[in-house]
Design an enzyme around this catalytic site. Structure first.
Site, PDB file in Angstrom:
ATOM      1  NE  ARG A  50       7.151  -2.787   6.257  1.00  0.00           N
ATOM      2  CZ  ARG A  50       5.811  -2.738   6.264  1.00  0.00           C
ATOM      3  NH1 ARG A  50       5.148  -2.065   5.342  1.00  0.00           N
ATOM      4  NH2 ARG A  50       5.138  -3.354   7.213  1.00  0.00           N
TER       5      ARG A  50
ATOM      6  NE  ARG B 251      -4.423  -1.919  10.006  1.00  0.00           N
ATOM      7  CZ  ARG B 251      -3.318  -1.336   9.562  1.00  0.00           C
ATOM      8  NH1 ARG B 251      -3.325  -0.085   9.137  1.00  0.00           N
ATOM      9  NH2 ARG B 251      -2.192  -2.002   9.526  1.00  0.00           N
TER      10      ARG B 251
ATOM     11  CE  LYS C 278      -2.201  -1.171   3.790  1.00  0.00           C
ATOM     12  NZ  LYS C 278      -1.522  -2.454   4.055  1.00  0.00           N
TER      13      LYS C 278
ATOM     14  NE  ARG D 276       1.904  -5.215  11.452  1.00  0.00           N
ATOM     15  CZ  ARG D 276       2.842  -4.876  10.570  1.00  0.00           C
ATOM     16  NH1 ARG D 276       4.041  -5.418  10.644  1.00  0.00           N
ATOM     17  NH2 ARG D 276       2.581  -4.000   9.649  1.00  0.00           N
TER      18      ARG D 276
ATOM     19  NE  ARG E  65       6.241  -0.767  10.613  1.00  0.00           N
ATOM     20  CZ  ARG E  65       5.067  -0.760   9.949  1.00  0.00           C
ATOM     21  NH1 ARG E  65       4.987  -0.185   8.761  1.00  0.00           N
ATOM     22  NH2 ARG E  65       4.001  -1.308  10.465  1.00  0.00           N
TER      23      ARG E  65
HETATM   24  P1  ADP Z   1       2.156  -1.887   3.219  1.00  0.00           P
HETATM   25  O1  ADP Z   1       2.186  -0.391   3.189  1.00  0.00           O
HETATM   26  O2  ADP Z   1       0.943  -2.474   2.548  1.00  0.00           O
HETATM   27  O3  ADP Z   1       2.360  -2.467   4.589  1.00  0.00           O
HETATM   28  P2  ADP Z   1       4.745  -1.650   1.824  1.00  0.00           P
HETATM   29  O4  ADP Z   1       4.431  -0.769   0.674  1.00  0.00           O
HETATM   30  O5  ADP Z   1       5.495  -1.057   2.959  1.00  0.00           O
HETATM   31  O6  ADP Z   1       3.391  -2.405   2.339  1.00  0.00           O
HETATM   32  O7  ADP Z   1       5.527  -2.921   1.245  1.00  0.00           O
HETATM   33  C1  ADP Z   1       5.989  -3.957   2.116  1.00  0.00           C
HETATM   34  C2  ADP Z   1       7.354  -4.428   1.658  1.00  0.00           C
HETATM   35  O8  ADP Z   1       7.225  -5.120   0.412  1.00  0.00           O
HETATM   36  C3  ADP Z   1       8.363  -3.306   1.418  1.00  0.00           C
HETATM   37  O9  ADP Z   1       9.642  -3.771   1.809  1.00  0.00           O
HETATM   38  C4  ADP Z   1       8.296  -3.060  -0.092  1.00  0.00           C
HETATM   39  O10 ADP Z   1       9.554  -2.614  -0.591  1.00  0.00           O
HETATM   40  C5  ADP Z   1       7.974  -4.471  -0.624  1.00  0.00           C
HETATM   41  N1  ADP Z   1       7.081  -4.473  -1.780  1.00  0.00           N
HETATM   42  C6  ADP Z   1       6.008  -3.672  -2.001  1.00  0.00           C
HETATM   43  N2  ADP Z   1       5.382  -3.995  -3.147  1.00  0.00           N
HETATM   44  C7  ADP Z   1       6.073  -5.057  -3.661  1.00  0.00           C
HETATM   45  C8  ADP Z   1       5.932  -5.874  -4.842  1.00  0.00           C
HETATM   46  N3  ADP Z   1       4.923  -5.678  -5.730  1.00  0.00           N
HETATM   47  N4  ADP Z   1       6.821  -6.855  -5.045  1.00  0.00           N
HETATM   48  C9  ADP Z   1       7.822  -7.089  -4.157  1.00  0.00           C
HETATM   49  N5  ADP Z   1       8.030  -6.357  -3.046  1.00  0.00           N
HETATM   50  C10 ADP Z   1       7.159  -5.359  -2.784  1.00  0.00           C
HETATM   51  P1  AMP Z   2       0.758  -0.007   9.482  1.00  0.00           P
HETATM   52  O1  AMP Z   2       1.891   0.969   9.425  1.00  0.00           O
HETATM   53  O2  AMP Z   2      -0.403   0.380   8.606  1.00  0.00           O
HETATM   54  O3  AMP Z   2       1.197  -1.433   9.254  1.00  0.00           O
HETATM   55  O4  AMP Z   2       0.189   0.066  10.975  1.00  0.00           O
HETATM   56  C1  AMP Z   2       1.000  -0.251  12.089  1.00  0.00           C
HETATM   57  C2  AMP Z   2       0.112  -0.464  13.312  1.00  0.00           C
HETATM   58  O5  AMP Z   2      -0.592   0.747  13.642  1.00  0.00           O
HETATM   59  C3  AMP Z   2      -0.990  -1.516  13.149  1.00  0.00           C
HETATM   60  O6  AMP Z   2      -0.517  -2.840  13.400  1.00  0.00           O
HETATM   61  C4  AMP Z   2      -2.004  -1.048  14.224  1.00  0.00           C
HETATM   62  O7  AMP Z   2      -1.592  -1.406  15.531  1.00  0.00           O
HETATM   63  C5  AMP Z   2      -1.918   0.458  14.111  1.00  0.00           C
HETATM   64  N1  AMP Z   2      -2.882   1.022  13.133  1.00  0.00           N
HETATM   65  C6  AMP Z   2      -2.588   1.664  11.967  1.00  0.00           C
HETATM   66  N2  AMP Z   2      -3.698   2.045  11.355  1.00  0.00           N
HETATM   67  C7  AMP Z   2      -4.749   1.629  12.126  1.00  0.00           C
HETATM   68  C8  AMP Z   2      -6.165   1.712  12.015  1.00  0.00           C
HETATM   69  N3  AMP Z   2      -6.760   2.302  10.963  1.00  0.00           N
HETATM   70  N4  AMP Z   2      -6.914   1.174  12.994  1.00  0.00           N
HETATM   71  C9  AMP Z   2      -6.344   0.567  14.051  1.00  0.00           C
HETATM   72  N5  AMP Z   2      -5.014   0.454  14.224  1.00  0.00           N
HETATM   73  C10 AMP Z   2      -4.215   0.978  13.269  1.00  0.00           C
END
Ligand code: ADP
Ligand code: AMP
Length: 217
Positions: free
Chosen positions: A125, A86, A13, A170, A159
């Site tokens: 990541r 969410r 995302k 998660r 993270r």
């Molecule tokens: P989200 O915001 O949904 O948690 P991220 O955008 O942070 O996900 O992506 C999670 C991890 O996967 C990051 O390390 C990113 O570089 C990698 N990633 C994202 N999209 C792809 C893809 N299409 N193919 C491979 N790796 C990806």
């Molecule tokens: P994310 O960066 O989106 O993976 O979110 C990290 C953490 O923040 C999640 O595991 C939740 O604990 C909290 N969080 C983020 N967005 C929300 C949401 N919309 N509702 C509840 N918890 C959230």
């Protein structure tokens, strides 16, 4: 314009949002990023959110909704939402808040990826604590291993909640509480685009842009 990007943690995302905001000139609002900056600033909200985030649980709806509606207003109602809503309660409360301003969500994009793939994306990541840039140890490497491309002297970090023991919680929270949000949007007849997101980053971007192009048509 208001877009919502749905999908499990690690679906890509944030990665896709960076590309969408460049093309559509929107503000990227990640609820996770906002919560992490509240924690870093030591605010009351940050302190309340901490225990939930550390265990991989969702932060309670009442803490999130007000924070996000304020951020959306601050963005001039022009944004792409990442990680919010969410729960179906968050989605319905967001709709109410938008309706009271004569606004609505233009489109919801559901990034669909299997758990096995998201688990390897999350555990690989790495992010820059200074500028927030996101990398992956295999698929999106920085130029110099372990260091941010933009903030040359900043070391990338993993993270705490991306460590395997928290990732399972998660993903559990996603299936239990968040997966139903797409059904909510379909039930209220929002424009929902389903996008397979297990391919390469550029392929996913192309699929997302194709769907968004149909909005303007
Ligand atoms: P989200 O915001 O949904 O948690 P991220 O955008 O942070 O996900 O992506 C999670 C991890 O996967 C990051 O390390 C990113 O570089 C990698 N990633 C994202 N999209 C792809 C893809 N299409 N193919 C491979 N790796 C990806
Ligand atoms: P994310 O960066 O989106 O993976 O979110 C990290 C953490 O923040 C999640 O595991 C939740 O604990 C909290 N969080 C983020 N967005 C929300 C949401 N919309 N509702 C509840 N918890 C959230």
């Amino acid at each position: 314009m208001i877009l919502v990007l749905l999908g499990p943690p690690g679906a890509g995302k944030g990665t896709q949002c960076k590309r969408i905001i460049d093309k559509y000139k929107l503000r990227h609002l990640s609820s996770g990023d906002i919560l992490r900056s509240e924690r870093a600033a030591g605010t009351e909200l940050g302190k309340k959110a901490q225990q939930y985030m550390d265990s991989g649980a969702l932060v309670p709806d009442e803490l999130i909704i007000e924070m996000m509606v304020a951020a959306i207003a601050d963005a001039g109602w022009n944004c792409v939402l990442d990680g919010f809503p969410r729960t179906t309660v968050q989605a319905a409360r967001l709709d109410d808040a938008l309706k009271s301003q004569g606004k609505k969500i233009d489109a919801v994009i559901d990034l669909q990826v299997d758990d096995k793939i998201v688990a390897t994306r999350i555990t690989g990541r790495r992010s820059c604590p200074k500028c927030g840039a996101v990398y992956h140890i295999e698929t999106l490497k920085p130029k110099r291993q372990g260091w941010c491309d933009n903030c040359i002297d900043t070391k990338l970090v993993q993270r705490d909640d991306d460590k395997p023991e928290v990732v399972a919680n998660r993903l559990g929270a996603y299936h239990k509480q968040t997966a139903a949000v797409v059904g909510y949007y379909k039930s209220v007849k929002a424009t929902v685009f389903d996008v397979r997101a297990d391919g390469a980053v550029d392929d996913v971007t192309r699929a997302v842009f194709n769907k968004l192009a149909s909005l303007a048509a």
